[in-house]
Design a protein around this motif. Structure first.
Motif, PDB file in Angstrom:
ATOM      1  N   ASN A   6       0.753  -1.250   0.008  1.00 14.47           N
ATOM      2  CA  ASN A   6       0.105  -0.081   0.090  1.00 14.47           C
ATOM      3  C   ASN A   6       1.022   1.228   0.069  1.00 14.47           C
ATOM      4  N   ARG A   7       0.235   2.378  -0.245  1.00 10.06           N
ATOM      5  CA  ARG A   7       0.932   3.590  -0.283  1.00 10.06           C
ATOM      6  C   ARG A   7       0.054   4.498   0.771  1.00 10.06           C
ATOM      7  N   ILE A 127      -3.632   4.561   1.723  1.00  8.23           N
ATOM      8  CA  ILE A 127      -4.083   4.930   2.917  1.00  8.23           C
ATOM      9  C   ILE A 127      -3.806   6.344   3.091  1.00  8.23           C
ATOM     10  N   LEU A 128      -4.950   7.564   3.210  1.00  4.98           N
ATOM     11  CA  LEU A 128      -4.731   8.808   3.243  1.00  4.98           C
ATOM     12  C   LEU A 128      -5.040   9.337   4.658  1.00  4.98           C
ATOM     13  N   ILE A 129      -4.030  10.006   5.216  1.00  8.22           N
ATOM     14  CA  ILE A 129      -4.158  10.502   6.559  1.00  8.22           C
ATOM     15  C   ILE A 129      -4.345  11.946   6.724  1.00  8.22           C
ATOM     16  N   HIS A 147       4.511   7.196   3.456  1.00  5.30           N
ATOM     17  CA  HIS A 147       5.735   7.000   2.469  1.00  5.30           C
ATOM     18  C   HIS A 147       5.707   8.738   1.825  1.00  5.30           C
ATOM     19  N   SER A 148       4.686   9.441   1.947  1.00  5.44           N
ATOM     20  CA  SER A 148       4.641  10.623   1.323  1.00  5.44           C
ATOM     21  C   SER A 148       3.921  11.663   1.821  1.00  5.44           C
ATOM     22  N   VAL A 149       4.228  13.058   1.597  1.00  7.62           N
ATOM     23  CA  VAL A 149       3.047  14.148   2.119  1.00  7.62           C
ATOM     24  C   VAL A 149       2.436  14.729   0.922  1.00  7.62           C
ATOM     25  N   LEU A 150       1.300  15.063   1.009  1.00  6.41           N
ATOM     26  CA  LEU A 150       0.267  15.613   0.118  1.00  6.41           C
ATOM     27  C   LEU A 150       0.109  17.120   0.718  1.00  6.41           C
ATOM     28  N   VAL A 151       0.608  18.160   0.033  1.00  8.77           N
ATOM     29  CA  VAL A 151       0.311  19.434   0.504  1.00  8.77           C
ATOM     30  C   VAL A 151      -0.670  20.234  -0.236  1.00  8.77           C
ATOM     31  N   PRO A 152      -1.813  20.628   0.715  1.00  5.57           N
ATOM     32  CA  PRO A 152      -2.861  21.452  -0.242  1.00  5.57           C
ATOM     33  C   PRO A 152      -2.494  22.943   0.267  1.00  5.57           C
ATOM     34  N   LEU A 153      -2.484  23.740  -0.815  1.00  2.25           N
ATOM     35  CA  LEU A 153      -1.997  25.264  -0.723  1.00  2.25           C
ATOM     36  C   LEU A 153      -3.023  26.074  -1.178  1.00  2.25           C
ATOM     37  N   GLN A 154      -3.512  26.875  -0.473  1.00  4.84           N
ATOM     38  CA  GLN A 154      -4.441  27.953  -0.888  1.00  4.84           C
ATOM     39  C   GLN A 154      -3.986  28.783  -1.677  1.00  4.84           C
ATOM     40  N   CYS A 155      -4.550  29.392  -2.667  1.00  5.15           N
ATOM     41  CA  CYS A 155      -4.207  30.383  -3.803  1.00  5.15           C
ATOM     42  C   CYS A 155      -4.356  31.717  -2.947  1.00  5.15           C
ATOM     43  N   GLU A 156      -3.480  32.231  -2.113  1.00  3.04           N
ATOM     44  CA  GLU A 156      -3.602  33.392  -1.280  1.00  3.04           C
ATOM     45  C   GLU A 156      -2.164  33.979  -1.058  1.00  3.04           C
ATOM     46  N   PHE A 157      -2.186  35.361  -0.492  1.00  3.78           N
ATOM     47  CA  PHE A 157      -1.164  36.181  -0.393  1.00  3.78           C
ATOM     48  C   PHE A 157       0.049  35.212   0.459  1.00  3.78           C
ATOM     49  N   ILE A 255      -1.886   8.753  -9.078  1.00  2.00           N
ATOM     50  CA  ILE A 255      -1.519   7.481  -9.385  1.00  2.00           C
ATOM     51  C   ILE A 255      -0.328   7.568 -10.531  1.00  2.00           C
ATOM     52  N   GLN A 256      -0.592   8.567 -11.385  1.00  2.00           N
ATOM     53  CA  GLN A 256       0.653   8.679 -12.691  1.00  2.00           C
ATOM     54  C   GLN A 256       2.120   8.639 -11.756  1.00  2.00           C
TER      55      GLN A 256
END
Length: 264
Positions: A6-7, A127-129, A147-157, A255-256
């Protein structure tokens, strides 16, 4: 680290209101929709990921808290959602007291990692935490397990300023508890194409971080904002809205990237 069966991807940002939980819910739903077996681990005491997937508080007999204190296994806490192939370990407000309870234990940072190494967690391909909007013991557990970090980033100043702090945090975790932790990618959220500042933020982030930034932009979208109040991911609430379509594109990119990583 859990096996390559798993990832494990931690979705994190120390800043609140950036679309972190919305991303967790809808990315998980999109992955499940294309046949992946997905588990969300809700580590935010507010439990918004659990609520957003229609899990009532009275249904949460066991939670991520019980897993982290070691009283129950992952499989005891897992609840199925209305989305085929998508399950969740819900959270409760008990998580607020976790740090006091386990802070003296030598393995306090590795509780989630150990839990996710169990056989019952290996049936999921992703598995998403979902982390709280702060850097604390819960976030450390998530990053130690991932295994890795996904970072959501708001389009703001102040986006880049907050991002630099988070990248430094990831570096600290890499040096202290998880040397193989990688950045899966940075997803730009709440994008408004009519806003010149948002366009500038996109340009700046891409200039600084290049290929780490996903091509997909998650737009500001009323339907996405409405969906949690109905206990549904946006993709179930309104598949055709711009936000849902963007999360489907994001799932394809995730996935890619995983395919490219395995091929490397």
């Amino acid at each position: 680290m859990a096996g390559e069966k798993n990832r494990i991807i931690t979705i994190a940002n120390q800043k609140g209101g950036v679309g972190k939980t919305t991303t967790a819910i809808n990315l998980a739903t999109a992955l499940a929709a294309i046949g992946e077996r997905v588990l969300i681990v809700d580590l935010d005491p507010q439990g918004n990921a659990s609520t957003g997937l229609g899990i009532e508080r009275k249904e949460r007999r066991y939670s991520s808290y019980d897993v982290l204190v070691g009283s129950h296994r992952i499989e005891d806490a897992v609840l199925h959602t209305a989305v085929p192939n998508l399950s969740i370990v819900p959270s409760t407000l008990d998580l607020l007291g976790l740090e006091m309870e386990i802070s003296q234990h030598a393995d306090r940072v590795f509780r989630l990692k150990k839990a996710l190494q169990a056989d019952d967690a290996q049936e999921y391909t992703y598995i998403l935490i979902d982390c709280p909007p702060s850097f604390n013991l819960l976030t450390m557990n998530a990053m130690a397990a991932a295994h890795s970090v996904l970072v959501p980033l708001q389009c703001e100043f102040f986006a880049l300023e907050g991002l630099s702090q988070l990248l430094e945090t990831i570096n600290q975790v890499r040096h202290s508890v998880n040397p193989t932790l990688d950045i899966q990618g940075i997803v730009l959220t709440m994008f408004d194409s009519r806003n010149n500042l948002a366009q500038q933020v996109v340009s700046d982030v891409r200039t600084h971080l290049g290929e780490k930034v996903y091509s997909t932009l998650i737009p500001r979208n009323v339907r996405v904002s409405e969906a949690p109040s109905y206990g549904k991911p946006a993709i179930l609430y309104d598949l055709k809205c711009a936000g849902s379509q963007a999360y489907l594109q994001l799932a394809s990119e995730v996935i890619q990237r995983e395919r490219q990583r395995r091929a490397a």
